[in-house]
Design a protein around this motif. Sequence first.
Motif, PDB file in Angstrom:
ATOM      1  N   THR A  45      35.169  50.915  40.682  1.00  0.00           N
ATOM      2  CA  THR A  45      35.805  50.072  41.690  1.00  0.00           C
ATOM      3  C   THR A  45      34.754  49.435  42.577  1.00  0.00           C
ATOM      4  O   THR A  45      34.815  48.244  42.891  1.00  0.00           O
ATOM      5  CB  THR A  45      36.804  50.894  42.534  1.00  0.00           C
ATOM      6  OG1 THR A  45      37.779  51.462  41.658  1.00  0.00           O
ATOM      7  CG2 THR A  45      37.500  50.025  43.563  1.00  0.00           C
ATOM      8  N   ALA A  49      32.597  44.670  43.197  1.00  0.00           N
ATOM      9  CA  ALA A  49      32.026  43.834  44.255  1.00  0.00           C
ATOM     10  C   ALA A  49      30.524  43.625  44.063  1.00  0.00           C
ATOM     11  O   ALA A  49      29.851  43.123  44.951  1.00  0.00           O
ATOM     12  CB  ALA A  49      32.302  44.457  45.614  1.00  0.00           C
ATOM     13  N   ARG A  56      30.694  42.767  37.460  1.00  0.00           N
ATOM     14  CA  ARG A  56      32.107  42.667  37.875  1.00  0.00           C
ATOM     15  C   ARG A  56      33.007  42.555  36.644  1.00  0.00           C
ATOM     16  O   ARG A  56      34.045  43.197  36.554  1.00  0.00           O
ATOM     17  CB  ARG A  56      32.304  41.455  38.799  1.00  0.00           C
ATOM     18  CG  ARG A  56      31.633  41.596  40.144  1.00  0.00           C
ATOM     19  CD  ARG A  56      32.052  40.494  41.100  1.00  0.00           C
ATOM     20  NE  ARG A  56      31.758  39.166  40.635  1.00  0.00           N
ATOM     21  CZ  ARG A  56      30.658  38.475  40.922  1.00  0.00           C
ATOM     22  NH1 ARG A  56      29.727  39.014  41.695  1.00  0.00           N
ATOM     23  NH2 ARG A  56      30.491  37.255  40.471  1.00  0.00           N
ATOM     24  N   PRO A  75      43.947  47.519  44.238  1.00  0.00           N
ATOM     25  CA  PRO A  75      43.710  46.547  45.324  1.00  0.00           C
ATOM     26  C   PRO A  75      42.450  45.702  45.109  1.00  0.00           C
ATOM     27  O   PRO A  75      42.469  44.483  45.313  1.00  0.00           O
ATOM     28  CB  PRO A  75      43.587  47.418  46.572  1.00  0.00           C
ATOM     29  CG  PRO A  75      44.353  48.660  46.246  1.00  0.00           C
ATOM     30  CD  PRO A  75      44.131  48.870  44.765  1.00  0.00           C
ATOM     31  N   GLU A  76      41.381  46.330  44.661  1.00  0.00           N
ATOM     32  CA  GLU A  76      40.144  45.580  44.421  1.00  0.00           C
ATOM     33  C   GLU A  76      40.255  44.676  43.200  1.00  0.00           C
ATOM     34  O   GLU A  76      39.707  43.576  43.173  1.00  0.00           O
ATOM     35  CB  GLU A  76      38.947  46.528  44.282  1.00  0.00           C
ATOM     36  CG  GLU A  76      38.491  47.102  45.598  1.00  0.00           C
ATOM     37  CD  GLU A  76      38.083  46.022  46.601  1.00  0.00           C
ATOM     38  OE1 GLU A  76      37.331  45.100  46.240  1.00  0.00           O
ATOM     39  OE2 GLU A  76      38.522  46.110  47.754  1.00  0.00           O
ATOM     40  N   ARG A  78      42.997  43.253  42.222  1.00  0.00           N
ATOM     41  CA  ARG A  78      43.817  42.112  42.666  1.00  0.00           C
ATOM     42  C   ARG A  78      42.969  41.124  43.466  1.00  0.00           C
ATOM     43  O   ARG A  78      43.115  39.913  43.325  1.00  0.00           O
ATOM     44  CB  ARG A  78      45.008  42.601  43.477  1.00  0.00           C
ATOM     45  CG  ARG A  78      46.065  43.254  42.614  1.00  0.00           C
ATOM     46  CD  ARG A  78      47.338  43.584  43.400  1.00  0.00           C
ATOM     47  NE  ARG A  78      48.306  44.208  42.515  1.00  0.00           N
ATOM     48  CZ  ARG A  78      48.626  45.494  42.535  1.00  0.00           C
ATOM     49  NH1 ARG A  78      48.077  46.301  43.418  1.00  0.00           N
ATOM     50  NH2 ARG A  78      49.502  45.981  41.682  1.00  0.00           N
ATOM     51  N   ARG A  79      42.097  41.646  44.307  1.00  0.00           N
ATOM     52  CA  ARG A  79      41.205  40.782  45.075  1.00  0.00           C
ATOM     53  C   ARG A  79      40.317  39.966  44.140  1.00  0.00           C
ATOM     54  O   ARG A  79      40.175  38.759  44.290  1.00  0.00           O
ATOM     55  CB  ARG A  79      40.340  41.604  46.041  1.00  0.00           C
ATOM     56  CG  ARG A  79      39.472  40.736  46.961  1.00  0.00           C
ATOM     57  CD  ARG A  79      38.337  41.515  47.596  1.00  0.00           C
ATOM     58  NE  ARG A  79      37.438  42.131  46.629  1.00  0.00           N
ATOM     59  CZ  ARG A  79      36.532  41.467  45.905  1.00  0.00           C
ATOM     60  NH1 ARG A  79      36.428  40.169  45.995  1.00  0.00           N
ATOM     61  NH2 ARG A  79      35.744  42.106  45.064  1.00  0.00           N
ATOM     62  N   LEU A  80      39.753  40.628  43.134  1.00  0.00           N
ATOM     63  CA  LEU A  80      38.904  39.938  42.173  1.00  0.00           C
ATOM     64  C   LEU A  80      39.695  38.916  41.364  1.00  0.00           C
ATOM     65  O   LEU A  80      39.221  37.815  41.103  1.00  0.00           O
ATOM     66  CB  LEU A  80      38.228  40.946  41.236  1.00  0.00           C
ATOM     67  CG  LEU A  80      37.280  40.385  40.195  1.00  0.00           C
ATOM     68  CD1 LEU A  80      36.127  39.623  40.840  1.00  0.00           C
ATOM     69  CD2 LEU A  80      36.745  41.505  39.302  1.00  0.00           C
ATOM     70  N   GLU A  82      42.111  37.143  42.303  1.00  0.00           N
ATOM     71  CA  GLU A  82      42.447  35.985  43.137  1.00  0.00           C
ATOM     72  C   GLU A  82      41.229  35.276  43.721  1.00  0.00           C
ATOM     73  O   GLU A  82      41.372  34.203  44.304  1.00  0.00           O
ATOM     74  CB  GLU A  82      43.361  36.428  44.285  1.00  0.00           C
ATOM     75  CG  GLU A  82      44.672  37.026  43.828  1.00  0.00           C
ATOM     76  CD  GLU A  82      45.535  36.036  43.065  1.00  0.00           C
ATOM     77  OE1 GLU A  82      45.574  34.857  43.449  1.00  0.00           O
ATOM     78  OE2 GLU A  82      46.164  36.451  42.067  1.00  0.00           O
ATOM     79  N   ASP A  83      40.063  35.870  43.594  1.00  0.00           N
ATOM     80  CA  ASP A  83      38.843  35.324  44.209  1.00  0.00           C
ATOM     81  C   ASP A  83      38.386  34.059  43.491  1.00  0.00           C
ATOM     82  O   ASP A  83      37.972  34.101  42.342  1.00  0.00           O
ATOM     83  CB  ASP A  83      37.733  36.381  44.168  1.00  0.00           C
ATOM     84  CG  ASP A  83      36.512  35.999  44.965  1.00  0.00           C
ATOM     85  OD1 ASP A  83      36.362  34.811  45.325  1.00  0.00           O
ATOM     86  OD2 ASP A  83      35.696  36.894  45.227  1.00  0.00           O
ATOM     87  N   ASN A  91      38.033  36.635  36.902  1.00  0.00           N
ATOM     88  CA  ASN A  91      39.435  36.565  37.349  1.00  0.00           C
ATOM     89  C   ASN A  91      40.373  36.969  36.218  1.00  0.00           C
ATOM     90  O   ASN A  91      41.295  37.772  36.420  1.00  0.00           O
ATOM     91  CB  ASN A  91      39.812  35.151  37.798  1.00  0.00           C
ATOM     92  CG  ASN A  91      39.038  34.626  38.972  1.00  0.00           C
ATOM     93  OD1 ASN A  91      38.671  33.466  38.985  1.00  0.00           O
ATOM     94  ND2 ASN A  91      38.781  35.443  39.974  1.00  0.00           N
ATOM     95  N   ARG A  95      42.853  40.293  35.884  1.00  0.00           N
ATOM     96  CA  ARG A  95      44.303  40.194  35.665  1.00  0.00           C
ATOM     97  C   ARG A  95      44.724  41.031  34.455  1.00  0.00           C
ATOM     98  O   ARG A  95      45.748  41.717  34.478  1.00  0.00           O
ATOM     99  CB  ARG A  95      44.733  38.739  35.507  1.00  0.00           C
ATOM    100  CG  ARG A  95      44.744  37.964  36.815  1.00  0.00           C
ATOM    101  CD  ARG A  95      45.407  36.605  36.675  1.00  0.00           C
ATOM    102  NE  ARG A  95      44.763  35.727  35.715  1.00  0.00           N
ATOM    103  CZ  ARG A  95      43.731  34.929  35.988  1.00  0.00           C
ATOM    104  NH1 ARG A  95      43.229  34.879  37.211  1.00  0.00           N
ATOM    105  NH2 ARG A  95      43.226  34.157  35.045  1.00  0.00           N
TER     106      ARG A  95
END
Length: 102
Positions: A45, A49, A56, A75-76, A78-80, A82-83, A91, A95
């Motif tokens: 996880t 980042a 990544r 959560p991480e 999902r952040r990736l 959408e980034d 991305n 997903r």
Amino acid sequence: DAVLPLIRLLEKSGNDVWRTIPRLDIVETLGKIGPAAGPAVPVLTKALADDDWQMRFVAASALGQIGAAAKPALPELRRLAEDRTVDRQANRIAREAIKKIE
């Protein structure tokens, strides 16, 4: 039996050019181990980042291969997913990992 030593190697490895390939190999191997690599979820996880886009990408893929045991990474991921500042492949892989985990 290999999961904990691989986690330790990953945590010890630096972020310089000479260590990038082994780091990627370690993360890829953890993904191939699958659900039994659940203890690696926190370090994978964190790798989501990483400054290196390849890390990544490979970390997201590995988390997807681990499956339901990787739920804490959602959560991480999902952040990736959408980034918009990262590579589109990262991305997409994030997903795909989310779908496998859920």
